[in-house]
Design a protein around this motif. Structure first.
Motif, short mmCIF file in Angstrom:
data_model
loop_
_atom_site.label_atom_id
_atom_site.label_comp_id
_atom_site.label_asym_id
_atom_site.label_seq_id
_atom_site.Cartn_x
_atom_site.Cartn_y
_atom_site.Cartn_z
N UNK A 287 -0.37 -2.05 -4.11
CA UNK A 287 -1.58 -1.84 -4.90
C UNK A 287 -1.47 -0.54 -5.69
N UNK A 288 -2.48 -0.28 -6.47
CA UNK A 288 -2.68 0.95 -7.22
C UNK A 288 -1.75 1.06 -8.42
N UNK A 289 -1.99 2.09 -9.22
CA UNK A 289 -1.14 2.40 -10.37
C UNK A 289 -0.97 3.91 -10.42
N UNK A 290 0.23 4.43 -10.26
CA UNK A 290 1.46 3.69 -10.02
C UNK A 290 1.43 3.00 -8.65
N UNK A 291 2.25 1.97 -8.53
CA UNK A 291 2.24 1.12 -7.34
C UNK A 291 2.56 1.90 -6.07
N UNK A 292 1.79 1.60 -5.01
CA UNK A 292 2.00 2.18 -3.68
C UNK A 292 1.78 1.09 -2.65
N UNK A 293 2.48 1.22 -1.53
CA UNK A 293 2.21 0.33 -0.40
C UNK A 293 1.00 0.90 0.33
N UNK A 294 -0.05 0.10 0.42
CA UNK A 294 -1.32 0.54 1.01
C UNK A 294 -1.54 -0.23 2.31
N UNK A 295 -1.71 0.50 3.41
CA UNK A 295 -1.90 -0.10 4.73
C UNK A 295 -3.35 0.10 5.17
N UNK A 296 -3.89 -0.80 5.98
CA UNK A 296 -5.27 -0.65 6.44
C UNK A 296 -5.49 0.69 7.15
N UNK A 297 -6.70 1.18 7.02
CA UNK A 297 -7.08 2.39 7.76
C UNK A 297 -7.09 2.09 9.25
N UNK A 298 -6.73 3.05 10.04
CA UNK A 298 -6.70 2.85 11.49
C UNK A 298 -8.08 2.49 12.02
N UNK A 299 -9.14 3.02 11.42
CA UNK A 299 -10.48 2.78 11.95
C UNK A 299 -11.01 1.36 11.70
N UNK A 300 -10.26 0.50 10.99
CA UNK A 300 -10.70 -0.89 10.84
C UNK A 300 -10.37 -1.70 12.09
N UNK A 301 -9.51 -1.18 12.95
CA UNK A 301 -9.20 -1.85 14.20
C UNK A 301 -7.80 -2.37 14.33
N UNK A 302 -6.90 -1.97 13.41
CA UNK A 302 -5.51 -2.41 13.51
C UNK A 302 -4.75 -1.59 14.55
#
Length: 135
Positions: free
Chosen positions: A67-82
């Motif tokens: 996602x994003x520009x420039x492109x980055x690998x975006x991982x879920x926030x820890x507080x979502x429960x992953x």
């Protein structure tokens, strides 16, 4: 690797936040999307999301979305429960992935063919794409 989006939410719990062999929610997600139970030679996984639609992880790996520009690998926030996995932490510390902002990684924002990076401490990193979004 094909990554299918689950058809029902997974409720974050102690079992999504810690490494465990208690896997009913993960097994149910695989069953709902037609991904065979583990162990399997099928190169597919299922993407889990919370009741509000935030992406959590896959059934056996952490995940990041390009996602994003420039492109980055975006991982879920820890507080979502992953699961705050070892490989996830290392990728964050190395600046290879960044944590999502609130509402950035939502089930409804995924697109067919979108690139994902899945990872865990055993297998390392694997590329995949969102496939056959199910209703």
């Amino acid at each position: 690797m094909s990554v299918f989006v689950d058809t029902a939410p997974t409720l974050p719990s102690l079992f999504t936040r810690t490494k465990t062999t208690y896997r009913p929610s993960y097994d149910a997600a695989r069953s709902r999307t037609g991904v065979p139970p583990l162990p399997t030679t099928v190169d597919a996984d299922v993407l889990l999301y919370s009741s509000v639609g935030e992406i959590l992880e896959t059934s056996i790996r952490n995940v990041a979305v390009l996602r994003r520009s420039p492109a980055q690998w975006v991982t879920p926030r820890e507080d979502v429960g992953c699961l705050p996995g070892v490989m996830r932490r290392w990728l964050l510390e190395q600046g290879k992935v960044v944590e999502a902002e609130e509402g950035e990684l939502m089930k409804d924002s995924l697109h067919e063919g979108e690139f994902v990076l899945t990872f865990n401490g055993v297998e390392g990193c694997r590329f995949g794409t969102i496939s056959h979004l199910l209703p």
